[in-house]
Design a protein around this motif. Structure first.
Motif, PDB file in Angstrom:
ATOM      1  N   TYR A 190      23.977  34.589  29.991  1.00 26.32           N
ATOM      2  CA  TYR A 190      24.342  35.032  31.570  1.00 26.32           C
ATOM      3  C   TYR A 190      25.399  36.522  31.577  1.00 26.32           C
ATOM      4  N   GLY A 191      25.241  37.114  30.373  1.00 29.89           N
ATOM      5  CA  GLY A 191      26.287  38.106  30.455  1.00 29.89           C
ATOM      6  C   GLY A 191      27.654  38.139  30.216  1.00 29.89           C
ATOM      7  N   VAL A 192      28.142  36.532  30.163  1.00 32.33           N
ATOM      8  CA  VAL A 192      29.576  36.633  29.822  1.00 32.33           C
ATOM      9  C   VAL A 192      29.720  36.925  28.502  1.00 32.33           C
ATOM     10  N   ASN A 193      30.994  37.944  28.203  1.00 33.35           N
ATOM     11  CA  ASN A 193      31.290  38.584  27.148  1.00 33.35           C
ATOM     12  C   ASN A 193      32.237  37.370  25.834  1.00 33.35           C
ATOM     13  N   VAL A 194      31.330  36.661  25.420  1.00 30.63           N
ATOM     14  CA  VAL A 194      32.015  35.765  24.466  1.00 30.63           C
ATOM     15  C   VAL A 194      33.207  36.017  23.490  1.00 30.63           C
ATOM     16  N   ARG A 195      34.240  36.215  23.008  1.00 25.92           N
ATOM     17  CA  ARG A 195      35.551  37.065  22.230  1.00 25.92           C
ATOM     18  C   ARG A 195      35.193  36.033  21.171  1.00 25.92           C
ATOM     19  N   ARG A 196      35.693  34.802  21.424  1.00 29.41           N
ATOM     20  CA  ARG A 196      35.548  33.881  20.244  1.00 29.41           C
ATOM     21  C   ARG A 196      35.154  32.383  20.396  1.00 29.41           C
ATOM     22  N   CYS A 197      35.125  31.867  18.914  1.00 29.36           N
ATOM     23  CA  CYS A 197      34.863  30.314  19.165  1.00 29.36           C
ATOM     24  C   CYS A 197      35.275  29.442  17.791  1.00 29.36           C
ATOM     25  N   LYS A 198      36.128  29.512  17.925  1.00 31.94           N
ATOM     26  CA  LYS A 198      36.180  28.199  17.478  1.00 31.94           C
ATOM     27  C   LYS A 198      36.858  26.999  17.367  1.00 31.94           C
ATOM     28  N   ILE A 199      36.591  26.166  16.550  1.00 35.25           N
ATOM     29  CA  ILE A 199      36.668  24.619  16.331  1.00 35.25           C
ATOM     30  C   ILE A 199      37.734  23.936  15.204  1.00 35.25           C
ATOM     31  N   GLU A 200      38.752  23.494  15.638  1.00 33.27           N
ATOM     32  CA  GLU A 200      39.785  23.137  14.238  1.00 33.27           C
ATOM     33  C   GLU A 200      39.746  21.458  14.943  1.00 33.27           C
ATOM     34  N   GLY A 201      40.046  20.449  13.140  1.00 24.98           N
ATOM     35  CA  GLY A 201      39.899  19.872  13.242  1.00 24.98           C
ATOM     36  C   GLY A 201      41.492  19.154  13.978  1.00 24.98           C
ATOM     37  N   ILE A 202      41.414  17.962  14.585  1.00 22.84           N
ATOM     38  CA  ILE A 202      43.443  17.298  14.600  1.00 22.84           C
ATOM     39  C   ILE A 202      43.747  16.167  13.964  1.00 22.84           C
ATOM     40  N   ILE A 203      44.457  16.644  13.730  1.00 27.37           N
ATOM     41  CA  ILE A 203      44.865  15.219  12.989  1.00 27.37           C
ATOM     42  C   ILE A 203      46.275  14.943  13.865  1.00 27.37           C
ATOM     43  N   ARG A 204      46.634  14.819  14.191  1.00 26.16           N
ATOM     44  CA  ARG A 204      48.024  14.283  15.256  1.00 26.16           C
ATOM     45  C   ARG A 204      47.916  14.618  17.038  1.00 26.16           C
ATOM     46  N   ASP A 205      47.916  14.328  17.251  1.00 29.60           N
ATOM     47  CA  ASP A 205      47.950  14.522  19.069  1.00 29.60           C
ATOM     48  C   ASP A 205      48.799  13.337  19.609  1.00 29.60           C
TER      49      ASP A 205
END
Length: 93
Positions: A75-90
């Motif tokens: 749809y023409g949206v400029n994606v700058r970054r994609c990241k996945i983080e593992g959460i060990i505490r929240d």
């Protein structure tokens, strides 16, 4: 250490108007992503919009992230970054 869940952040160009924000929010909702209510300010005086999603399965979240990036780019949206983080505490206070 055990990961309690995974969190994905997809960073895109800032929205030009509220209609575009709503369109993108509806587009990414089908993959479980939500648009953040704030903009990230960078040191070079630009802003980014971003969305996030969570899952206890890395494989499932990674698949949904890939599908969302493809959908946004279609749809023409400029994606700058994609990241996945593992959460060990929240903890929330």
């Amino acid at each position: 250490m055990n990961v309690i869940y995974y969190e994905c952040h997809i960073t895109i160009d800032p929205f030009e108007n509220e209609d575009q924000r709503r369109f993108v929010a509806d587009l990414v909702a089908e993959n479980g992503f939500r648009i953040a209510k704030l903009l990230m300010e960078k040191t070079e005086s630009t802003t980014d919009a971003f969305m996030s999603a969570r899952d206890i399965s890395f494989v499932d979240l990674n698949y949904r992230a890939d599908q969302t990036v493809i959908l946004l780019q279609t749809y023409g949206v400029n994606v700058r970054r994609c990241k996945i983080e593992g959460i060990i505490r929240d903890d929330r206070y």
